[in-house]
Design a protein around this motif. Structure first.
Motif, PDB file in Angstrom:
ATOM      1  N   GLY A 171       6.734  64.225  40.924  1.00  0.00           N
ATOM      2  CA  GLY A 171       5.733  65.063  40.293  1.00  0.00           C
ATOM      3  C   GLY A 171       5.941  65.198  38.789  1.00  0.00           C
ATOM      4  O   GLY A 171       6.349  64.257  38.100  1.00  0.00           O
ATOM      5  N   ILE A 172       5.664  66.391  38.270  1.00  0.00           N
ATOM      6  CA  ILE A 172       5.785  66.635  36.835  1.00  0.00           C
ATOM      7  C   ILE A 172       7.229  66.507  36.375  1.00  0.00           C
ATOM      8  O   ILE A 172       7.507  66.113  35.234  1.00  0.00           O
ATOM      9  CB  ILE A 172       5.200  68.022  36.503  1.00  0.00           C
ATOM     10  N   ARG A 173       8.177  66.798  37.270  1.00  0.00           N
ATOM     11  CA  ARG A 173       9.596  66.621  36.927  1.00  0.00           C
ATOM     12  C   ARG A 173       9.886  65.161  36.598  1.00  0.00           C
ATOM     13  O   ARG A 173      10.570  64.858  35.607  1.00  0.00           O
ATOM     14  CB  ARG A 173      10.452  67.078  38.109  1.00  0.00           C
ATOM     15  N   ALA A 174       9.363  64.230  37.402  1.00  0.00           N
ATOM     16  CA  ALA A 174       9.588  62.808  37.156  1.00  0.00           C
ATOM     17  C   ALA A 174       8.900  62.359  35.879  1.00  0.00           C
ATOM     18  O   ALA A 174       9.459  61.575  35.095  1.00  0.00           O
ATOM     19  CB  ALA A 174       9.094  61.990  38.349  1.00  0.00           C
TER      20      ALA A 174
ATOM     21  N   GLU B 162      22.135  75.037  30.604  1.00  0.00           N
ATOM     22  CA  GLU B 162      22.132  75.563  31.968  1.00  0.00           C
ATOM     23  C   GLU B 162      20.783  75.273  32.614  1.00  0.00           C
ATOM     24  O   GLU B 162      19.754  75.844  32.245  1.00  0.00           O
ATOM     25  CB  GLU B 162      22.410  77.069  31.949  1.00  0.00           C
ATOM     26  N   LEU B 163      20.768  74.375  33.599  1.00  0.00           N
ATOM     27  CA  LEU B 163      19.560  73.997  34.328  1.00  0.00           C
ATOM     28  C   LEU B 163      19.746  74.286  35.805  1.00  0.00           C
ATOM     29  O   LEU B 163      20.817  74.023  36.359  1.00  0.00           O
ATOM     30  CB  LEU B 163      19.228  72.512  34.161  1.00  0.00           C
ATOM     31  N   ASN B 164      18.740  74.830  36.426  1.00  0.00           N
ATOM     32  CA  ASN B 164      18.752  75.055  37.869  1.00  0.00           C
ATOM     33  C   ASN B 164      18.130  73.830  38.543  1.00  0.00           C
ATOM     34  O   ASN B 164      16.909  73.682  38.572  1.00  0.00           O
ATOM     35  CB  ASN B 164      17.961  76.324  38.218  1.00  0.00           C
ATOM     36  N   LEU B 165      18.979  72.967  39.074  1.00  0.00           N
ATOM     37  CA  LEU B 165      18.516  71.749  39.740  1.00  0.00           C
ATOM     38  C   LEU B 165      18.738  71.828  41.244  1.00  0.00           C
ATOM     39  O   LEU B 165      18.867  70.811  41.928  1.00  0.00           O
ATOM     40  CB  LEU B 165      19.239  70.531  39.173  1.00  0.00           C
ATOM     41  N   ALA B 166      18.754  73.050  41.774  1.00  0.00           N
ATOM     42  CA  ALA B 166      18.922  73.231  43.208  1.00  0.00           C
ATOM     43  C   ALA B 166      17.651  72.822  43.939  1.00  0.00           C
ATOM     44  O   ALA B 166      16.544  72.850  43.383  1.00  0.00           O
ATOM     45  CB  ALA B 166      19.263  74.692  43.517  1.00  0.00           C
ATOM     46  N   ALA B 167      17.802  72.440  45.205  1.00  0.00           N
ATOM     47  CA  ALA B 167      16.639  72.016  46.001  1.00  0.00           C
ATOM     48  C   ALA B 167      15.688  73.168  46.256  1.00  0.00           C
ATOM     49  O   ALA B 167      14.482  72.964  46.439  1.00  0.00           O
ATOM     50  CB  ALA B 167      17.102  71.414  47.324  1.00  0.00           C
ATOM     51  N   VAL B 168      16.211  74.399  46.271  1.00  0.00           N
ATOM     52  CA  VAL B 168      15.384  75.590  46.521  1.00  0.00           C
ATOM     53  C   VAL B 168      15.492  76.513  45.315  1.00  0.00           C
ATOM     54  O   VAL B 168      16.577  76.763  44.805  1.00  0.00           O
ATOM     55  CB  VAL B 168      15.854  76.317  47.803  1.00  0.00           C
ATOM     56  N   GLY B 169      14.337  76.981  44.856  1.00  0.00           N
ATOM     57  CA  GLY B 169      14.327  77.941  43.762  1.00  0.00           C
ATOM     58  C   GLY B 169      14.376  77.349  42.374  1.00  0.00           C
ATOM     59  O   GLY B 169      14.437  78.086  41.387  1.00  0.00           O
ATOM     60  N   SER B 170      14.345  76.043  42.257  1.00  0.00           N
ATOM     61  CA  SER B 170      14.389  75.410  40.940  1.00  0.00           C
ATOM     62  C   SER B 170      13.031  75.519  40.251  1.00  0.00           C
ATOM     63  O   SER B 170      11.987  75.353  40.897  1.00  0.00           O
ATOM     64  CB  SER B 170      14.783  73.943  41.070  1.00  0.00           C
ATOM     65  N   PRO B 171      13.019  75.767  38.944  1.00  0.00           N
ATOM     66  CA  PRO B 171      11.734  75.741  38.217  1.00  0.00           C
ATOM     67  C   PRO B 171      11.151  74.340  38.130  1.00  0.00           C
ATOM     68  O   PRO B 171      10.006  74.181  37.695  1.00  0.00           O
ATOM     69  CB  PRO B 171      12.107  76.276  36.830  1.00  0.00           C
ATOM     70  N   TYR B 172      11.933  73.333  38.569  1.00  0.00           N
ATOM     71  CA  TYR B 172      11.466  71.947  38.514  1.00  0.00           C
ATOM     72  C   TYR B 172      11.041  71.428  39.903  1.00  0.00           C
ATOM     73  O   TYR B 172      10.849  70.222  40.080  1.00  0.00           O
ATOM     74  CB  TYR B 172      12.568  71.050  37.950  1.00  0.00           C
TER      75      TYR B 172
END
Length: 798
Positions: free
Chosen positions: A315-318, A736-746
Motif C-alpha cells: 500500500g502507501i507504505r510500499a 523511533e518508528l513503530n513497525l509492529a504488525a498491529v497498531g503501526s501508523p504504517y
C-alpha cells in the motif's frame, strides 16, 4: 506504434482426421432418484473441434442404459484434442446430477485404429461406460497453423451479412428492429441485421464448418440455415428465402478467409523493444560500474551484469519507502547500475508516477518525494465529495460507451487515483517508452495475477501476468500484446475490436486489486500462509505426474449428499463477487499437442489445471486479475526466466509481520518449480533481530542470482540520522518508528500519514540503503566476476 514482435510464431501444417465416437452403454450407475431408476444421458465436449456440447438421448428408468449413438468430429492432429465425456442423471425438479466424467486424449489413437474403452471409476466398482473410438485420415487440404509450441492460432473465416429486402412481418414490427442472426462458435455470437442498418460481420474458425442461422420472428417456422462452405470465397452472393409475404427475405452474404497475420506475439523471451533497450542500458550500466568499482578497462557487453530492484507490495507504505530507497541508490550513484525495476501492489504507484518523467533517474528525486509526501499526508475525505462522485460516474459512463465492460474494479481504480493524486493523470503505460528510448532509466515491470472467478482459490489457479511499456502478457503461455491493445477484444490471436488505451490509473487499480479476492483468499491474510503453501506444494507434487493419460476419470462432487454440501460450501468460499472484467486476449487460442512437455511452459506450470487444456485461460472470455499478494507478496517472478539472466536482485520488502516471510515463500516457490534461486535460510538470530541487509547466494549454482534483502527494519537508524552521524538528544525521536504488525501508523489500512511519520519512513528507507553501500558494491563486484567466469572460455583438453 508498438515495436515489431520478436520470435514470430512458426507456421505448421496440420492434417485433418475424422474422429468417430460411438457411445455404447453404461452399467451399474446407482439412481439419485428416490422412487425410480436413473434417467441417464451422456454429454460430449471436444472444444478443438466444435464450440457446441453434444449429447445423447435420455434413456429413462434404466440402470444399464444403451445408447449406441455415434458422434463425429473433424480434428487436427497438431492440437491437444481432449474429449470430455460426462454421464448425467436427468432430474425434473432440480439440476441434473453428474454421475461421473472422463477425459480421453484423442492423440493416443492411430489413424485407422478402432478402440473399445470401458471407463470405470473403480476397477472393483460396478460403474462402467463403454465407448468405441475410430480415427480416420481425411483427404482434405492441410490447415496452416501458427504456434509457439504451446499455443496455436488457427485459420479464421469471416462472413459479412447485409439485409437487402424484408417484410415487416419478418422483422417482427413496423419499425424494423431486425432479424436475429447467429453463427455458433463465432466471436460475435448473435447479432441483429435490418434493412436500413449496415452489414454485420461474424468471425469463426474455418475448421468448424460454421453455418449462418437466421431466427425468424414467426415461431412456427424453423430457423433458416446457410452453411458457409457452400458460399464462394471472396464473392458477394445474394440469397433469397421463400416467404408467404409479398416481400421475401433477401440477404447479401460474403465469406472470406481472415489474413493469417496475428495481432499479438506468440513467443518466449524478451520482445524486440526490450532487447533494443537492453543493448542501450548495458552501455549506461557499464559506465556506472567502471566508475563505482574503479575498473581499469571498460566492461565488454557480455560481462555487464544484470541488476534488478524487486519492490514488494504494501500500500502507501510500499509507495513511500520505495521512493526513499531509490533516492538512496541515486545518492550513492548506484541507480545507473539497475536494469530492471519490478513492482507489485503499492510499489507500482511510485513507479507509475516516476515514469511520467522520461528522465526521472537523471534528476534529483527530491521533487517526486515532496509531491508524494504531500499526497500521503493530506486528508482523503475529498475522494467521496459529491463533485468527485459525479466525476467518477461520468468517466465510467464514457468507458462503457467506448465498449469497456462495466465492473466494480473500474470504480476502485478511480478511487485509488483520487487517493494518490489531486487531479486525474492522463498518462498511459505505452507512453513510458519515452523513458526507455535511450536506455536512460531501468525498465519497469508491473505484476498482477490471473485467477478463476469461481470454483477455485488462488493457490489452485494463479498465473503471473507482467506489464511493461512494451508488452502485456503471460510468460507461461508465451503470449503478449502491446499495452495499447490491453482491454481491446481478441479472438484466435486477431484483433476484433480496438478500444482506446486506458489511462494508467485503470492499470494501477488492477495491480493493487484487493476486491477480486474470495473468502478463501481472505483467510490467507488472517492466518499462517505456510498451510496454504503446503497445500499448493502437494498439488504440485502430483502435477509432475499429471501428463494427460489417455483417460482420466473424476468422481463427481454430487455423488453424495455430503459431497453436494461440500460443493456448495466451496462455491461460497471461492466465488469472487467483485471480480474485474478485462477482455481475454488469449480467447480462442488452442494448445499444441506437446504443450505440456514444452520447457517454456512446464518450467512455469503453477496450477492444478495445467494438465487440463480445456479449462485453462484461453477458454475464458474475461481475465480475472488481482493483486499478486494473494499468492505471494512479491514482484520477483518476472526476474527469474533465464532469458532475462538477472545476476543481482536488490530485494525491497515492506512487510510488517515477518522480515523474511515473503522471500522465503519465493525461495520455496522456486524450489518447487526447479527455478535457480538461492536458499533463503536466515539464522535464528536473524529471524529474532533482522538486520538492514542480508545476503543470500548459492556458489554452487552460478545461474542463481545473488539476493541482497532489505527488510523494513529500524536497526542503527534509531541512533544515526545519516551513516556515521549520531543523533543528538533533540533528534532521538526521529529514529523511533513503530513497525509492529498491529497498531503501526504504517499499517496498509492507514491511508493518511502524519508529516512526522512520513518523514521517518522516507528517512529510514534512504538510510538503510546508504548505510549498506559496501554490501551493495560487494554484490556488484561479485556479479561482475560471476559474469566473467560464465563467459570465460574453457581451456581446451590436452
Amino acid at each position: 506504434m508498438a515495436p515489431a514482435p520478436a520470435f514470430a510464431p512458426q507456421p505448421e501444417v496440420a492434417e485433418s482426421s475424422l474422429l468417430s465416437v460411438r457411445v455404447l452403454r453404461a452399467h451399474g450407475f446407482p439412481s439419485r432418484d428416490l422412487l425410480s431408476p436413473s434417467d441417464c444421458y451422456v454429454c460430449l465436449w471436444l472444444p478443438t473441434a466444435t464450440s457446441q456440447e453434444l449429447r445423447t438421448r435420455t434413456v429413462r428408468n434404466c440402470s444399464c442404459p444403451v445408447w449406441n449413438q455415434t458422434f463425429r468430429f473433424r480434428i487436427q492432429g497438431l492440437l491437444k484434442n481432449v474429449l470430455e465425456l460426462k454421464v448425467f442423471d436427468r432430474d425434473q425438479l432440480s439440476v441434473d446430477d453428474l454421475l461421473f466424467s472422463v477425459l480421453f486424449d484423442v492423440g493416443t489413437l492411430r489413424a485407422g485404429e478402432t478402440r473399445l474403452e470401458s471407463f470405470t471409476l473403480n476397477p472393483q466398482g460396478p460403474e462402467r461406460l463403454d465407448v468405441e473410438f475410430h480415427l480416420r485420415r481425411l483427404p482434405e487440404p492441410p490447415e496452416q497453423l501458427l504456434t509457439n509450441g504451446v499455443l496455436v492460432a488457427r485459420e479464421l473465416c469471416s462472413l459479412d451479412v447485409c439485409m437487402e429486402k424484408a417484410s415487416a412481418a419478418t422483422l417482427g414490427s413496423s419499425n424494423g428492429e431486425g432479424v436475429e442472426l447467429s453463427v455458433v462458435g463465432s466471436y460475435e455470437g448473435n447479432q441483429k441485421v435490418s434493412v436500413h442498418a449496415g452489414p454485420v460481420s461474424f468471425h469463426c474458425p474455418s475448421y468448424w464448418d460454421p453455418e449462418l442461422t437466421i431466427h425468424l420472428q414467426n415461431a412456427a417456422q424453423e430457423p433458416l440455415r446457410v452453411p458457409l462452405r457452400t458460399l464462394p470465397p471472396n464473392q458477394p452472393v445474394k440469397v433469397a428465402f421463400p416467404s408467404a409475404q409479398e416481400t421475401p427475405l433477401e440477404l447479401k452474404l460474403k465469406a472470406e478467409e481472415v489474413p493469417g497475420e496475428l495481432s499479438m506475439r506468440l513467443g518466449f523471451g524478451p520482445c524486440a523493444g526490450e532487447q533494443a533497450f537492453l543493448g542501450q542500458r548495458k552501455q549506461v550500466v557499464a559506465k556506472a560500474l567502471k566508475r563505482l568499482l574503479q575498473l581499469e578497462e571498460d566492461l565488454p557487453e557480455d560481462q555487464v551484469p544484470v541488476v534488478a530492484v524487486m519492490a514488494n507490495g504494501g500500500g502507501i507504505r510500499a509507495m513511500t519507502a520505495l521512493l526513499g530507497q531509490l533516492s538512496g541508490l541515486q545518492q550513492l550513484g548506484l541507480l545507473d547500475c539497475v536494469t530492471y525495476i519490478t513492482g507489485a501492489s503499492g510499489s507500482t504507484w511510485a513507479m507509475a508516477d516516476l515514469y511520467e518523467d522520461p528522465d526521472w533517474s537523471r534528476k534529483d528525486l527530491a521533487g517526486p518525494i515532496a509531491m508524494a509526501r504531500a499526497r500521503v499526508t493530506r486528508s482523503k475525505l475529498g475522494v467521496l465529495a459529491p463533485e468527485r462522485l459525479w466525476q467518477y460516474q461520468r468517466e465510467l459512463r464514457e468507458r462503457a460507451e467506448q465498449g469497456h465492460p462495466s465492473c466494480f474494479t473500474d470504480l476502485w481504480c478511480l478511487l485509488n487515483e483520487a487517493l494518490l493524486h489531486d487531479q486525474p493523470h492522463h498518462r498511459t503505460l505505452s507512453e513510458q517508452r519515452k523513458a526507455l528510448s535511450r536506455g536512460q532509466n531501468p525498465l519497469p515491470i508491473y505484476c498482477a495475477l490471473n485467477t478463476k472467478d469461481r470454483r477455485l482459490n488462488t493457490f489452485e489457479f494463479g498465473e503471473w501476468v507482467e506489464f511493461t511499456p512494451y508488452e502485456v502478457g503471460f510468460p507461461k503461455y508465451g503470449a503478449f500484446i502491446p499495452p495499447e491493445l490491453f482491454g481491446s477484444e481478441f479472438f484466435m490471436g486477431r484483433l476484433m475490436k480496438r478500444l482506446p488505451e486506458s489511462r494508467i490509473c485503470f492499470l494501477e487499480g488492477i495491480w493493487s486489486n484487493l476486491f477480486a479476492a474470495n473468502l478463501e483468499d481472505s483467510l490467507y491474510w488472517t492466518s499462517d500462509p505456510a498451510q496454504f503453501w503446503d497445500r499448493w506444494a502437494q498439488a504440485r507434487a502430483s502435477l509432475d505426474k499429471e501428463v494427460i493419460p489417455y483417460s482420466r476419470l473424476e468422481e463427481p462432487p454430487t455423488a453424495t449428499v455430503a459431497g453436494r454440501i461440500a460443493e456448495v460450501f466451496k462455491g461460497l468460499l471461492t466465488r469472487r463477487p467483485l471480480v474485474g472484467s478485462t477482455p481475454n486476449f488469449l480467447r480462442g487460442l488452442e494448445f499444441h499437442r506437446n504443450y505440456f512437455e514444452n520447457p517454456n511452459f512446464s518450467a512455469w506450470k503453477d496450477t492444478i489445471l495445467d494438465a487440463l487444456p480445456n479449462q485453462l485461460t484461453p477458454s475464458e472470455r474475461y481475465l480475472c486479475l488481482l493483486d499478486v499478494g494473494y499468492f505471494v507478496n512479491t514482484s520477483c517472478l518476472p526476474l527469474l526466466p533465464p532469458d532475462r539472466d538477472v545476476d543481482l536482485i536488490l530485494s525491497f520488502d515492506y512487510s510488517l509481520d515477518g522480515a523474511f516471510q515473503q522471500l522465503e515463500l519465493v525461495g520455496r516457490y522456486c524450489r518447487e518449480q526447479s527455478i535457480p534461486f538461492p536458499a533463503i535460510t536466515p539464522t535464528p538470530e536473524e529471524l529474532l533481530r533482522p538486520q538492514e541487509c542480508h545476503i543470500f547466494s548459492d556458489p554452487a549454482r552460478p545461474d542463481a542470482p545473488v539476493v541482497l534483502h532489505f527488510p523494513l527494519v529500524s536497526d542503527s537508524f534509531r541512533h544515526y540520522s545519516v551513516p556515521g552521524v549520531r543523533r543528538g538528544p533533540a533528534e532521538e525521536t526521529g529514529g523511533e518508528l513503530n513497525l509492529a504488525a498491529v497498531g503501526s501508523p504504517y499499517h496498509y489500512t492507514q491511508l493518511t500519514y502524519s508529516e512526522e511519520d512520513a518523514d521517518k519512513l522516507l528517512g529510514l528507507a534512504r538510510y538503510n540503503i546508504c548505510n549498506n553501500q559496501e554490501q551493495i558494491l560487494e554484490g556488484l563486484r561479485e556479479a561482475v566476476e560471476r559474469r566473467r567466469r560464465r563467459r570465460r572460455p574453457r581451456p581446451a583438453p590436452e
